[in-house]
Motif scaffolding. Structure first.
Motif, PDB file in Angstrom:
ATOM      1  N   LYS A 201       0.533   3.283  25.498  1.00 28.14           N
ATOM      2  CA  LYS A 201       1.061   3.260  26.868  1.00 28.14           C
ATOM      3  C   LYS A 201       2.561   2.992  26.856  1.00 28.14           C
ATOM      4  CE  LYS A 201       0.696  -0.441  29.338  1.00 28.14           C
ATOM      5  NZ  LYS A 201       0.157  -1.581  30.116  1.00 28.14           N
ATOM      6  N   HIS A 202       2.996   2.008  26.047  1.00 22.82           N
ATOM      7  CA  HIS A 202       4.421   1.684  25.992  1.00 22.82           C
ATOM      8  C   HIS A 202       5.232   2.825  25.362  1.00 22.82           C
ATOM      9  CE1 HIS A 202       3.993  -2.320  27.538  1.00 22.82           C
ATOM     10  NE2 HIS A 202       3.150  -2.683  26.586  1.00 22.82           N
ATOM     11  N   VAL A 203       4.655   3.489  24.369  1.00 16.61           N
ATOM     12  CA  VAL A 203       5.347   4.623  23.755  1.00 16.61           C
ATOM     13  C   VAL A 203       5.484   5.765  24.757  1.00 16.61           C
ATOM     14  CG1 VAL A 203       5.206   6.421  21.985  1.00 16.61           C
ATOM     15  CG2 VAL A 203       4.691   4.043  21.399  1.00 16.61           C
ATOM     16  N   ALA A 204       4.428   6.020  25.530  1.00 19.33           N
ATOM     17  CA  ALA A 204       4.481   7.086  26.528  1.00 19.33           C
ATOM     18  C   ALA A 204       5.529   6.790  27.593  1.00 19.33           C
ATOM     19  CB  ALA A 204       3.111   7.253  27.176  1.00 19.33           C
ATOM     20  N   ALA A 205       5.713   5.514  27.933  1.00 22.10           N
ATOM     21  CA  ALA A 205       6.688   5.133  28.952  1.00 22.10           C
ATOM     22  C   ALA A 205       8.119   5.284  28.456  1.00 22.10           C
ATOM     23  CB  ALA A 205       6.439   3.698  29.402  1.00 22.10           C
ATOM     24  N   ASP A 206       8.317   5.132  27.133  1.00 20.29           N
ATOM     25  CA  ASP A 206       9.677   5.225  26.585  1.00 20.29           C
ATOM     26  C   ASP A 206       9.610   5.824  25.183  1.00 20.29           C
ATOM     27  OD1 ASP A 206      12.311   4.978  25.926  1.00 20.29           O
ATOM     28  OD2 ASP A 206      12.421   2.788  26.156  1.00 20.29           O
ATOM     29  N   PRO A 207       9.351   7.146  25.089  1.00 19.74           N
ATOM     30  CA  PRO A 207       9.199   7.785  23.773  1.00 19.74           C
ATOM     31  C   PRO A 207      10.440   7.702  22.901  1.00 19.74           C
ATOM     32  CG  PRO A 207       9.293   9.427  25.533  1.00 19.74           C
ATOM     33  CD  PRO A 207       9.152   8.098  26.192  1.00 19.74           C
ATOM     34  N   GLY A 208      11.594   7.473  23.488  1.00 15.53           N
ATOM     35  CA  GLY A 208      12.807   7.332  22.689  1.00 15.53           C
ATOM     36  C   GLY A 208      12.786   6.100  21.797  1.00 15.53           C
ATOM     37  N   ARG A 209      11.968   5.101  22.157  1.00 13.11           N
ATOM     38  CA  ARG A 209      11.832   3.881  21.364  1.00 13.11           C
ATOM     39  C   ARG A 209      10.477   3.844  20.652  1.00 13.11           C
ATOM     40  NH1 ARG A 209      11.403  -0.698  22.668  1.00 13.11           N
ATOM     41  NH2 ARG A 209      12.822  -1.693  21.196  1.00 13.11           N
ATOM     42  N   ALA A 210       9.906   5.011  20.407  1.00 12.91           N
ATOM     43  CA  ALA A 210       8.538   5.088  19.895  1.00 12.91           C
ATOM     44  C   ALA A 210       8.335   4.264  18.628  1.00 12.91           C
ATOM     45  CB  ALA A 210       8.158   6.546  19.633  1.00 12.91           C
ATOM     46  N   PHE A 211       9.230   4.390  17.662  1.00 19.11           N
ATOM     47  CA  PHE A 211       9.004   3.728  16.378  1.00 19.11           C
ATOM     48  C   PHE A 211       9.391   2.258  16.400  1.00 19.11           C
ATOM     49  CE2 PHE A 211       9.293   8.252  15.214  1.00 19.11           C
ATOM     50  CZ  PHE A 211       8.017   8.381  14.669  1.00 19.11           C
ATOM     51  N   ALA A 212      10.347   1.903  17.224  1.00 26.64           N
ATOM     52  CA  ALA A 212      10.649   0.485  17.404  1.00 26.64           C
ATOM     53  C   ALA A 212       9.457  -0.226  18.038  1.00 26.64           C
ATOM     54  CB  ALA A 212      11.895   0.309  18.265  1.00 26.64           C
ATOM     55  N   THR A 213       8.841   0.431  19.013  1.00 24.44           N
ATOM     56  CA  THR A 213       7.639  -0.118  19.642  1.00 24.44           C
ATOM     57  C   THR A 213       6.497  -0.190  18.646  1.00 24.44           C
ATOM     58  OG1 THR A 213       8.305   0.801  21.783  1.00 24.44           O
ATOM     59  CG2 THR A 213       5.990   0.204  21.521  1.00 24.44           C
ATOM     60  N   LEU A 214       6.380   0.820  17.807  1.00 25.03           N
ATOM     61  CA  LEU A 214       5.303   0.879  16.817  1.00 25.03           C
ATOM     62  C   LEU A 214       5.337  -0.319  15.872  1.00 25.03           C
ATOM     63  CD1 LEU A 214       3.001   2.640  15.469  1.00 25.03           C
ATOM     64  CD2 LEU A 214       4.807   3.470  13.945  1.00 25.03           C
ATOM     65  N   VAL A 215       6.503  -0.631  15.308  1.00 23.88           N
ATOM     66  CA  VAL A 215       6.553  -1.717  14.333  1.00 23.88           C
ATOM     67  C   VAL A 215       6.326  -3.081  14.980  1.00 23.88           C
ATOM     68  CG1 VAL A 215       8.024  -0.466  12.705  1.00 23.88           C
ATOM     69  CG2 VAL A 215       9.082  -1.921  14.433  1.00 23.88           C
ATOM     70  N   ASP A 216       6.647  -3.190  16.268  1.00 25.10           N
ATOM     71  CA  ASP A 216       6.370  -4.447  16.964  1.00 25.10           C
ATOM     72  C   ASP A 216       4.878  -4.650  17.194  1.00 25.10           C
ATOM     73  OD1 ASP A 216       8.983  -5.312  17.143  1.00 25.10           O
ATOM     74  OD2 ASP A 216       9.330  -4.405  19.107  1.00 25.10           O
ATOM     75  N   ALA A 217       4.158  -3.566  17.481  1.00 32.30           N
ATOM     76  CA  ALA A 217       2.753  -3.674  17.888  1.00 32.30           C
ATOM     77  C   ALA A 217       1.757  -3.438  16.760  1.00 32.30           C
ATOM     78  CB  ALA A 217       2.473  -2.689  19.016  1.00 32.30           C
ATOM     79  N   MET A 218       2.122  -2.648  15.762  1.00 34.19           N
ATOM     80  CA  MET A 218       1.154  -2.260  14.739  1.00 34.19           C
ATOM     81  C   MET A 218       0.546  -3.429  13.966  1.00 34.19           C
ATOM     82  SD  MET A 218      -0.482   0.297  13.379  1.00 34.19           S
ATOM     83  CE  MET A 218       0.277   1.908  13.239  1.00 34.19           C
ATOM     84  N   PRO A 219       1.293  -4.497  13.649  1.00 36.89           N
ATOM     85  CA  PRO A 219       0.652  -5.593  12.894  1.00 36.89           C
ATOM     86  C   PRO A 219      -0.605  -6.138  13.558  1.00 36.89           C
ATOM     87  CG  PRO A 219       3.028  -5.858  12.832  1.00 36.89           C
ATOM     88  CD  PRO A 219       2.743  -4.730  13.787  1.00 36.89           C
ATOM     89  N   ASP A 220      -0.621  -6.223  14.881  1.00 36.97           N
ATOM     90  CA  ASP A 220      -1.800  -6.754  15.558  1.00 36.97           C
ATOM     91  C   ASP A 220      -2.990  -5.802  15.483  1.00 36.97           C
ATOM     92  OD1 ASP A 220      -0.439  -9.036  16.231  1.00 36.97           O
ATOM     93  OD2 ASP A 220      -0.055  -8.460  18.303  1.00 36.97           O
ATOM     94  N   LEU A 221      -2.742  -4.531  15.229  1.00 39.55           N
ATOM     95  CA  LEU A 221      -3.832  -3.564  15.162  1.00 39.55           C
ATOM     96  C   LEU A 221      -4.639  -3.692  13.877  1.00 39.55           C
ATOM     97  CD1 LEU A 221      -2.210  -2.287  17.535  1.00 39.55           C
ATOM     98  CD2 LEU A 221      -2.809  -0.058  16.588  1.00 39.55           C
ATOM     99  N   VAL A 222      -3.990  -4.150  12.804  1.00 38.38           N
ATOM    100  CA  VAL A 222      -4.674  -4.218  11.508  1.00 38.38           C
ATOM    101  C   VAL A 222      -4.589  -5.617  10.903  1.00 38.38           C
ATOM    102  CG1 VAL A 222      -4.451  -1.762  10.982  1.00 38.38           C
ATOM    103  CG2 VAL A 222      -2.593  -3.318  10.356  1.00 38.38           C
ATOM    104  N   SER A 223      -4.385  -6.625  11.756  1.00 35.93           N
ATOM    105  CA  SER A 223      -4.319  -8.022  11.325  1.00 35.93           C
ATOM    106  C   SER A 223      -3.311  -8.209  10.188  1.00 35.93           C
ATOM    107  CB  SER A 223      -5.704  -8.513  10.880  1.00 35.93           C
ATOM    108  OG  SER A 223      -5.777  -9.915  10.873  1.00 35.93           O
ATOM    109  N   ALA A 224      -2.126  -7.618  10.373  1.00 34.15           N
ATOM    110  CA  ALA A 224      -1.023  -7.799   9.438  1.00 34.15           C
ATOM    111  C   ALA A 224      -0.043  -8.814  10.013  1.00 34.15           C
ATOM    112  CB  ALA A 224      -0.324  -6.470   9.179  1.00 34.15           C
ATOM    113  N   GLU A 225       0.928  -9.211   9.204  1.00 32.88           N
ATOM    114  CA  GLU A 225       1.932 -10.173   9.664  1.00 32.88           C
ATOM    115  C   GLU A 225       3.203  -9.490  10.149  1.00 32.88           C
ATOM    116  OE1 GLU A 225       2.682 -13.277   6.871  1.00 32.88           O
ATOM    117  OE2 GLU A 225       0.553 -13.642   6.532  1.00 32.88           O
ATOM    118  N   TRP A 226       3.595  -8.410   9.468  1.00 32.02           N
ATOM    119  CA  TRP A 226       4.815  -7.723   9.884  1.00 32.02           C
ATOM    120  C   TRP A 226       4.773  -6.265   9.476  1.00 32.02           C
ATOM    121  CZ3 TRP A 226       7.144  -5.911   5.501  1.00 32.02           C
ATOM    122  CH2 TRP A 226       7.087  -6.691   4.331  1.00 32.02           C
TER     123      TRP A 226
END
Length: 212
Positions: free
Chosen positions: A92-117
């Motif tokens: 949802k956040h990526v769709a709202a601001d696709p220009g920041r897609a990968f910055a948003t990805l690295v902030d959110a992805m750790p919680d998806l796979v129980s990672a730290e960073w």
């Protein structure tokens, strides 16, 4: 305190209940059970549990391992809130601001796979292009992350690696030379179910990023 426990046990009736009873006697509140694997007569499940106070991970291991056929593969802290859909929130956040897609990805992805960073790195320039707040701020003196060289992280295919206390996942970012790297400390190696989930999310985010 919330913990993730990865438990392997014989895939037979009552085995899951045995694990739940042991956790209950330790005062754990089981918030979620995620099935990772069912094959060759064994099952691998992730339990997300909470305790009202500090917990001794070794005690948890010892008590669960005392059940015949049960094996504890990892006990580690988690930030994932059971019952939520962090992958949908990310998209949802990526769709709202696709220009920041990968910055948003690295902030959110750790919680998806129980990672730290998480970081996105460019092996060619040895730069960290994007990083989550807990990630290293730069590659180390060897040109790598937590003891693994950038060249080794930049495999042509998705890979799971280990380096001392760190477990790493490295995924090529589609249509680029960059790689997404996720890490956790003291937990088990990333399971293939976690790897598959991360690959799907990365592919969708990459497609959405072209809309900017």
């Amino acid at each position: 305190m919330m913990l993730r426990l990865r438990v392997s046990f014989p895939d037979r009736p009552g085995a899951l209940g045995q694990a739940a009873r042991v956790l209950g006697t330790l005062g754990a509140d089981i918030l979620q059970v995620t099935v990772l694997e069912r094959e060759v007569g064994r099952a691998v499940d992730d339990f997300t549990v909470s305790w009202p106070g500090p917990v001794d991970a070794e005690t948890v291991r010892d008590r669960l391992s005392g059940v015949p056929g049960m094996r504890v593969e990892g006990v580690w802290p988690t930030r994932e809130i059971p019952g939520t859909a962090p992958d949908y929130d990310l998209l949802k956040h990526v769709a709202a601001d696709p220009g920041r897609a990968f910055a948003t990805l690295v902030d959110a992805m750790p919680d998806l796979v129980s990672a730290e960073w998480a970081v996105i790195l460019s092996p060619e320039s040895e730069d960290l292009v994007h990083r989550s707040w807990q990630a290293p701020t730069a590659l180390d003196e060897t040109g790598g992350l937590v003891g693994v060289k950038a060249a080794d992280l930049a495999t042509l295919r998705p890979a799971v690696l280990g380096s001392g206390r760190h477990q790493l996942m490295s995924l090529p970012v589609p249509e680029t030379s960059r790689h997404l790297v996720l890490a956790r400390t003291d937990g088990p190696p990333f399971h293939r179910a976690e790897l598959d989930r991360a690959i799907r999310v990365l592919e969708i985010v990459s497609i959405m990023s072209h809309a900017s």
